[in-house]
Design an enzyme around this catalytic site. Structure first.
Site, mmCIF file in Angstrom:
data_model
loop_
_atom_site.group_PDB
_atom_site.id
_atom_site.type_symbol
_atom_site.label_atom_id
_atom_site.label_comp_id
_atom_site.label_asym_id
_atom_site.label_seq_id
_atom_site.Cartn_x
_atom_site.Cartn_y
_atom_site.Cartn_z
ATOM 1 N N SER A 183 -5.846 -0.069 0.210
ATOM 2 C CA SER A 183 -6.055 1.044 1.145
ATOM 3 C C SER A 183 -7.239 1.899 0.752
ATOM 4 C CB SER A 183 -4.830 1.952 1.161
ATOM 5 O OG SER A 183 -3.709 1.243 1.532
ATOM 6 N N HIS A 234 -9.273 -4.629 5.102
ATOM 7 C CA HIS A 234 -8.229 -3.599 5.178
ATOM 8 C C HIS A 234 -7.495 -3.620 6.519
ATOM 9 C CE1 HIS A 234 -7.059 0.884 5.365
ATOM 10 N NE2 HIS A 234 -6.141 0.214 4.719
ATOM 11 N N GLU A 239 -10.662 -3.187 8.780
ATOM 12 C CA GLU A 239 -11.954 -2.732 8.244
ATOM 13 C C GLU A 239 -12.419 -3.773 7.213
ATOM 14 O OE1 GLU A 239 -11.439 2.141 8.441
ATOM 15 O OE2 GLU A 239 -10.599 1.073 6.733
ATOM 16 N N ASN A 283 -8.726 5.832 6.727
ATOM 17 C CA ASN A 283 -7.910 6.567 5.751
ATOM 18 C C ASN A 283 -8.596 7.820 5.241
ATOM 19 O OD1 ASN A 283 -5.754 4.936 6.030
ATOM 20 N ND2 ASN A 283 -6.013 3.844 4.095
HETATM 21 N N1 NAD Z 1 1.758 0.218 3.597
HETATM 22 C C1 NAD Z 1 0.653 0.529 4.266
HETATM 23 O O1 NAD Z 1 0.654 1.313 5.216
HETATM 24 C C2 NAD Z 1 -0.668 -0.112 3.889
HETATM 25 C C3 NAD Z 1 -1.681 -0.174 4.861
HETATM 26 C C4 NAD Z 1 -2.889 -0.798 4.527
HETATM 27 C C5 NAD Z 1 -3.066 -1.328 3.262
HETATM 28 N N2 NAD Z 1 -2.068 -1.239 2.338
HETATM 29 C C6 NAD Z 1 -2.313 -1.811 1.025
HETATM 30 O O2 NAD Z 1 -1.682 -3.077 0.951
HETATM 31 C C7 NAD Z 1 -1.266 -3.326 -0.380
HETATM 32 C C8 NAD Z 1 0.216 -3.613 -0.390
HETATM 33 O O3 NAD Z 1 0.896 -2.501 0.129
HETATM 34 P P1 NAD Z 1 2.403 -2.618 0.671
HETATM 35 O O4 NAD Z 1 2.657 -1.397 1.450
HETATM 36 O O5 NAD Z 1 2.616 -3.969 1.299
HETATM 37 O O6 NAD Z 1 3.180 -2.551 -0.722
HETATM 38 P P2 NAD Z 1 4.675 -2.997 -1.048
HETATM 39 O O7 NAD Z 1 5.077 -2.207 -2.237
HETATM 40 O O8 NAD Z 1 5.514 -3.007 0.167
HETATM 41 O O9 NAD Z 1 4.491 -4.546 -1.485
HETATM 42 C C9 NAD Z 1 3.806 -4.949 -2.616
HETATM 43 C C10 NAD Z 1 4.330 -6.331 -3.007
HETATM 44 O O10 NAD Z 1 3.492 -6.829 -4.058
HETATM 45 C C11 NAD Z 1 4.327 -7.529 -4.955
HETATM 46 N N3 NAD Z 1 3.622 -7.623 -6.233
HETATM 47 C C12 NAD Z 1 3.446 -6.665 -7.177
HETATM 48 N N4 NAD Z 1 2.696 -7.161 -8.195
HETATM 49 C C13 NAD Z 1 2.408 -8.450 -7.864
HETATM 50 C C14 NAD Z 1 1.662 -9.482 -8.495
HETATM 51 N N5 NAD Z 1 1.080 -9.286 -9.668
HETATM 52 N N6 NAD Z 1 1.575 -10.685 -7.876
HETATM 53 C C15 NAD Z 1 2.174 -10.899 -6.680
HETATM 54 N N7 NAD Z 1 2.880 -9.950 -6.025
HETATM 55 C C16 NAD Z 1 2.998 -8.753 -6.619
HETATM 56 C C17 NAD Z 1 5.614 -6.712 -5.016
HETATM 57 O O11 NAD Z 1 6.694 -7.499 -5.503
HETATM 58 C C18 NAD Z 1 5.771 -6.302 -3.553
HETATM 59 O O12 NAD Z 1 6.567 -7.224 -2.837
HETATM 60 C C19 NAD Z 1 -1.668 -2.097 -1.197
HETATM 61 O O13 NAD Z 1 -2.909 -2.318 -1.791
HETATM 62 C C20 NAD Z 1 -1.759 -1.021 -0.134
HETATM 63 O O14 NAD Z 1 -2.651 0.008 -0.497
HETATM 64 C C21 NAD Z 1 -0.869 -0.661 2.626
#
Ligand code: NAD
Length: 296
Positions: free
Chosen positions: A123, A144, A156, A195
């Site tokens: 993000s 993104h 993005e 963001n």
């Molecule tokens: N939630 C949002 O609104 C959003 C929007 C855009 C981008 N993002 C980005 O997307 C990414 C994930 O966010 P999310 O909301 O899905 O998080 P989340 O916590 O829901 O999921 C993260 C997942 O990654 C897994 N994980 C952790 N370490 C790992 C590893 N070493 N290898 C493989 N899997 C691993 C965890 O078990 C978990 O299932 C982040 O970088 C976040 O900034 C999130």
């Protein structure tokens, strides 16, 4: 290389973002592997996707045959080697922690074929802070997506100085193939466009709440009624995960040292209490009520 060479996509991390990004890739015709270190995350991912895709079929958004075909293209594994060993394009969507992402990229660099592009769905973290963990910085960039990826039609694509034109172009083409509107940012900036703008809005909303100018529900109400936003800033934090926003603020603060970027007290408290939003049943609002689904 061009888009024709992209056949296998690997998505790393099966959380809120990863499972839906993998589904988009499978729906777009790519042979797709979703990886997570947690078996239960993959189990939840499959259940959620079956539910969402079932709804898509009943609403006539896709046919049963298209749904089946997409699921046949989608596999899941806790083995990173199996997920990325054949991948032409990898999308990393693990937890928003810089050191974890660097570690994942280091491993991917060893496992994925030399031609594979490695994109991060972070993000806020620009890919130059990760690309040097690999021996292929020209093939590393930000891609993104927005939450929830199966609904939000915007990506993005952020090109760092290290990213080649070819990598940026193929990534734009991948977005096109998975039916997402892609916007190319020609220079890196932490937090990218959406963001950064949203962050300012949330920062102001939290300032007004913490200083007692209005209740958070009323701030949400003003944003929806007066500004015509579809959802208020507090409800949006609950939707995307308060912890996700918290990590973003921590990362921004680490990068700038500016106290204005430090996570506000109320956010710290929510994270400490484990009230992370809809995914835990409680955040700013309470989602455990059977009456309305949303209770303050
Ligand atoms: N939630 C949002 O609104 C959003 C929007 C855009 C981008 N993002 C980005 O997307 C990414 C994930 O966010 P999310 O909301 O899905 O998080 P989340 O916590 O829901 O999921 C993260 C997942 O990654 C897994 N994980 C952790 N370490 C790992 C590893 N070493 N290898 C493989 N899997 C691993 C965890 O078990 C978990 O299932 C982040 O970088 C976040 O900034 C999130």
């Amino acid at each position: 290389m061009n888009i024709q060479n992209i056949r296998h996509v690997a998505v790393i991390g099966a959380g809120s973002m990863g499972h839906q990004i993998a589904m988009l890739a499978a729906l777009g015709g790519f042979s797709t592997t979703l990886h997570d270190i947690r078996e239960d995350a993959l189990h939840d991912a499959r259940n959620k996707l079956e539910e969402i895709m079932g709804k898509w079929v009943s609403k006539g958004k896709i046919s049963e045959a298209d749904k089946e075909a997409a699921f046949n293209r989608l596999s899941m594994t806790t083995d990173l080697q199996e997920a990325a060993g054949q991948a032409d394009f990898v999308i990393e969507a693990v937890v928003e922690k810089w050191d974890v992402k660097r570690d994942v990229f280091q491993k991917l660099d060893k496992i994925a074929p030399a031609h594979a592009i490695l994109a991060t769905n972070s993000s806020t973290i620009v890919s130059s802070l990760i690309a040097d963990a690999t021996r292929r910085p020209d093939k590393v960039l930000n891609m993104h997506f927005f939450f929830p990826p199966l609904v939000m039609d915007c990506v993005e694509v952020v090109k760092g100085e290290h990213t080649s034109e070819e990598t940026a172009q193929i990534t734009m083409d991948v977005c096109h193939k998975i039916n997402r509107t892609a916007v190319l940012l020609k220079k890196e900036i932490s937090g990218f466009i959406a963001n950064r703008i949203l962050g300012k809005l949330q920062q102001e909303a939290l300032f007004l709440y913490e200083n007692g100018y209005a209740d958070f529900k009323d701030i949400d109400l003003i944003c929806t009624k007066a500004l015509n936003h579809p959802i208020g800033p507090f409800a949006l934090m609950d939707l995307s995960g308060i912890d996700v926003g918290y990590y973003v603020m921590q990362q921004r603060y680490r990068e700038t040292g500016d106290p204005a970027h430090k996570p506000p007290k109320s956010i710290e408290e929510k994270v400490k209490a484990g009230h992370l939003g809809r995914k835990t049943g409680r955040g700013w609002y309470d989602y455990t009520s059977s009456e309305k689904g949303v209770k303050s």
